[in-house]
Scaffold this active site. Structure first.
Site, PDB file in Angstrom:
ATOM      1  N   GLY A  82     -14.148   2.808 -10.284  1.00  0.00           N
ATOM      2  CA  GLY A  82     -14.180   1.630  -9.418  1.00  0.00           C
ATOM      3  C   GLY A  82     -15.486   0.884  -9.576  1.00  0.00           C
ATOM      4  O   GLY A  82     -15.681   0.101 -10.500  1.00  0.00           O
ATOM      5  N   GLY A  83     -16.421   1.135  -8.667  1.00  0.00           N
ATOM      6  CA  GLY A  83     -17.684   0.398  -8.617  1.00  0.00           C
ATOM      7  C   GLY A  83     -18.395   0.274  -9.957  1.00  0.00           C
ATOM      8  O   GLY A  83     -18.839  -0.823 -10.342  1.00  0.00           O
ATOM      9  N   GLU A 104      -6.095   3.287  -1.653  1.00  0.00           N
ATOM     10  CA  GLU A 104      -6.260   2.089  -0.821  1.00  0.00           C
ATOM     11  C   GLU A 104      -4.910   1.442  -0.534  1.00  0.00           C
ATOM     12  O   GLU A 104      -4.685   0.881   0.545  1.00  0.00           O
ATOM     13  CB  GLU A 104      -7.233   1.112  -1.503  1.00  0.00           C
ATOM     14  CG  GLU A 104      -8.671   1.644  -1.416  1.00  0.00           C
ATOM     15  CD  GLU A 104      -9.558   1.284  -2.592  1.00  0.00           C
ATOM     16  OE1 GLU A 104      -9.263   0.322  -3.321  1.00  0.00           O
ATOM     17  OE2 GLU A 104     -10.581   1.986  -2.777  1.00  0.00           O
ATOM     18  N   HIS A 114      -2.567   4.061  -5.607  1.00  0.00           N
ATOM     19  CA  HIS A 114      -3.989   4.158  -5.277  1.00  0.00           C
ATOM     20  C   HIS A 114      -4.151   4.417  -3.780  1.00  0.00           C
ATOM     21  O   HIS A 114      -3.393   3.877  -2.965  1.00  0.00           O
ATOM     22  CB  HIS A 114      -4.734   2.881  -5.688  1.00  0.00           C
ATOM     23  CG  HIS A 114      -6.213   3.064  -5.630  1.00  0.00           C
ATOM     24  ND1 HIS A 114      -6.911   2.974  -4.454  1.00  0.00           N
ATOM     25  CD2 HIS A 114      -7.116   3.379  -6.591  1.00  0.00           C
ATOM     26  CE1 HIS A 114      -8.192   3.217  -4.704  1.00  0.00           C
ATOM     27  NE2 HIS A 114      -8.339   3.462  -5.991  1.00  0.00           N
ATOM     28  N   GLY A 120     -15.659   5.314  -3.617  1.00  0.00           N
ATOM     29  CA  GLY A 120     -16.561   4.280  -3.110  1.00  0.00           C
ATOM     30  C   GLY A 120     -17.589   4.802  -2.131  1.00  0.00           C
ATOM     31  O   GLY A 120     -18.268   4.030  -1.459  1.00  0.00           O
ATOM     32  N   GLU A 166      -7.736  11.428  -7.330  1.00  0.00           N
ATOM     33  CA  GLU A 166      -8.831  10.715  -6.677  1.00  0.00           C
ATOM     34  C   GLU A 166      -8.975  11.194  -5.237  1.00  0.00           C
ATOM     35  O   GLU A 166      -8.286  10.693  -4.339  1.00  0.00           O
ATOM     36  CB  GLU A 166      -8.553   9.208  -6.675  1.00  0.00           C
ATOM     37  CG  GLU A 166      -8.438   8.622  -8.066  1.00  0.00           C
ATOM     38  CD  GLU A 166      -8.758   7.141  -8.063  1.00  0.00           C
ATOM     39  OE1 GLU A 166      -9.718   6.755  -8.727  1.00  0.00           O
ATOM     40  OE2 GLU A 166      -8.056   6.385  -7.373  1.00  0.00           O
ATOM     41  N   ASN A 190     -10.939   0.119 -12.519  1.00  0.00           N
ATOM     42  CA  ASN A 190     -10.149  -0.499 -11.455  1.00  0.00           C
ATOM     43  C   ASN A 190     -11.056  -1.480 -10.718  1.00  0.00           C
ATOM     44  O   ASN A 190     -11.922  -1.069  -9.953  1.00  0.00           O
ATOM     45  CB  ASN A 190      -9.635   0.601 -10.515  1.00  0.00           C
ATOM     46  CG  ASN A 190      -8.921   0.033  -9.303  1.00  0.00           C
ATOM     47  OD1 ASN A 190      -8.589  -1.155  -9.260  1.00  0.00           O
ATOM     48  ND2 ASN A 190      -8.694   0.879  -8.313  1.00  0.00           N
ATOM     49  N   TRP A 191     -10.864  -2.755 -10.985  1.00  0.00           N
ATOM     50  CA  TRP A 191     -11.769  -3.761 -10.410  1.00  0.00           C
ATOM     51  C   TRP A 191     -11.468  -4.051  -8.931  1.00  0.00           C
ATOM     52  O   TRP A 191     -12.221  -4.728  -8.265  1.00  0.00           O
ATOM     53  CB  TRP A 191     -11.669  -5.072 -11.205  1.00  0.00           C
ATOM     54  CG  TRP A 191     -12.228  -4.992 -12.596  1.00  0.00           C
ATOM     55  CD1 TRP A 191     -12.645  -3.861 -13.273  1.00  0.00           C
ATOM     56  CD2 TRP A 191     -12.448  -6.090 -13.490  1.00  0.00           C
ATOM     57  NE1 TRP A 191     -13.097  -4.197 -14.516  1.00  0.00           N
ATOM     58  CE2 TRP A 191     -12.984  -5.555 -14.688  1.00  0.00           C
ATOM     59  CE3 TRP A 191     -12.227  -7.462 -13.393  1.00  0.00           C
ATOM     60  CZ2 TRP A 191     -13.320  -6.365 -15.782  1.00  0.00           C
ATOM     61  CZ3 TRP A 191     -12.556  -8.265 -14.480  1.00  0.00           C
ATOM     62  CH2 TRP A 191     -13.101  -7.716 -15.653  1.00  0.00           C
ATOM     63  N   LYS A 192     -10.329  -3.598  -8.448  1.00  0.00           N
ATOM     64  CA  LYS A 192      -9.929  -3.836  -7.047  1.00  0.00           C
ATOM     65  C   LYS A 192      -9.974  -5.335  -6.737  1.00  0.00           C
ATOM     66  O   LYS A 192      -9.735  -6.144  -7.628  1.00  0.00           O
ATOM     67  CB  LYS A 192     -10.811  -3.012  -6.108  1.00  0.00           C
ATOM     68  CG  LYS A 192     -10.865  -1.538  -6.548  1.00  0.00           C
ATOM     69  CD  LYS A 192     -11.524  -0.630  -5.566  1.00  0.00           C
ATOM     70  CE  LYS A 192     -11.527   0.789  -6.136  1.00  0.00           C
ATOM     71  NZ  LYS A 192     -12.014   1.791  -5.208  1.00  0.00           N
ATOM     72  N   SER A 203     -16.327   7.804  -7.439  1.00  0.00           N
ATOM     73  CA  SER A 203     -17.776   7.718  -7.650  1.00  0.00           C
ATOM     74  C   SER A 203     -18.237   8.297  -8.985  1.00  0.00           C
ATOM     75  O   SER A 203     -19.291   8.926  -9.068  1.00  0.00           O
ATOM     76  CB  SER A 203     -18.528   8.381  -6.493  1.00  0.00           C
ATOM     77  OG  SER A 203     -18.235   7.704  -5.281  1.00  0.00           O
TER      78      SER A 203
HETATM   79  P1  PGA Z   1     -15.138   4.359  -7.169  1.00  0.00           P
HETATM   80  O1  PGA Z   1     -13.567   4.029  -7.112  1.00  0.00           O
HETATM   81  O2  PGA Z   1     -15.457   4.727  -8.603  1.00  0.00           O
HETATM   82  O3  PGA Z   1     -15.823   3.110  -6.711  1.00  0.00           O
HETATM   83  O4  PGA Z   1     -15.368   5.526  -6.253  1.00  0.00           O
HETATM   84  C1  PGA Z   1     -12.647   4.799  -7.817  1.00  0.00           C
HETATM   85  C2  PGA Z   1     -11.253   4.253  -7.578  1.00  0.00           C
HETATM   86  O5  PGA Z   1     -10.923   3.904  -6.449  1.00  0.00           O
HETATM   87  O6  PGA Z   1     -10.429   4.170  -8.511  1.00  0.00           O
END
Ligand code: PGA
Length: 249
Positions: free
Chosen positions: A233-234, A96, A94, A172, A166, A9-11, A212
């Site tokens: 994510g990251g 966010e 998600h 993050g 999640e 997930n590149w956000k 993470s």
């Molecule tokens: P993260 O994000 O790996 O940076 O914690 C995961 C996500 O939000 O899908």
């Protein structure tokens, strides 16, 4: 059938040139596991990303969509628009989106229906906040997020759904759920599906962990019996890290 999936997930990261550069890098990596690989670039790059990955096993997916087919929803994107650029899978719910764009279970149920109506596959996300976990309410919260957005569906619909647990406190933050915490929750999720839809739906459901995940912890997390992959994510923004996670299976 239950599958192993690793989705990046590149956000809101990477403009078009950066998207193309990262895809070129990803295409140079070697995959030694049989996990399905997906990347979710930002919407404006989906078309080019789809074309750039055409001859690979990387599936390009979307981060979000609106529930309506078309109409006066300035700034929004419909399922059929995503499909018209080659996208067949969408991430919904998600944390966010829930936190910053007020996406409720009720709204998500409508998005789920719209995606299914358009024959799209869904990665449906949910997870508890730190305060919920501290109070021991994580199962109650996760159970209600799943029920409210998905339990109006027929069993057959779940063939097109992947679940992603999640925990908000692990996204993050560098803090990961321990492999045991992930396994306990994934087992609870499978049990919740079993109670409502029976064994087949529960056994076949692919349940991803997100929060993470890194090359250093992926093997242990993916080693748990009810963890079928990850939403990353990251670490998905670095080609070598992403493939180290994919190859952790
Ligand atoms: P993260 O994000 O790996 O940076 O914690 C995961 C996500 O939000 O899908």
């Amino acid at each position: 059938m239950r599958k192993n999936i690793v989705a990046g997930n590149w956000k809101m990261n990477n403009d078009l040139p950066a998207t193309e550069a990262l895809i070129l890098d990803l295409l140079k990596q070697e995959q030694t596991s049989n996990a399905e690989v997906m990347i979710a670039p930002t919407t404006v790059s989906l078309f080019q990303a789809f074309n750039a990955t055409k001859n690979s096993n990387i599936e390009v997916i979307a981060q979000n969509m609106h529930y309506a087919e078309s109409g006066a929803y300035t700034g929004e994107i419909s399922a059929s628009m995503l499909k018209s650029v080659g996208v067949k899978t969408v991430i919904l719910g998600h944390s966010e989106r829930r936190a910053y764009f007020n996406e409720t279970d009720e709204l998500l149920a409508k998005k789920v229906d719209a995606a299914l109506k358009n024959n799209m596959r869904i990665i449906f996300c949910f997870g508890e906040e730190l305060t919920d976990r501290k109070a021991g309410n994580q199962e109650k919260i996760v159970g209600s997020q799943i029920k409210n957005a998905l339990f109006h569906l027929e069993a057959a619909a779940f063939k097109h759904i992947v679940l992603a647990y999640e925990p908000v406190w692990a996204i993050g933050t560098g803090e990961t759920a321990s492999p045991k915490q992930a396994q306990d929750m994934h087992q609870f999720i499978r049990q919740t599906l079993n109670t409502k839809y029976g064994n087949q739906v529960a056994d076949d459901m692919t349940i991803l962990y997100g929060g993470s995940v890194k090359p250093a912890n992926a093997k242990e997390i993916f080693g748990k019996p009810d963890v079928d992959g990850g939403l990353i994510g990251g670490a998905a923004l670095k080609s070598q890290d992403f493939y180290a996670i994919i190859n952790a299976f």
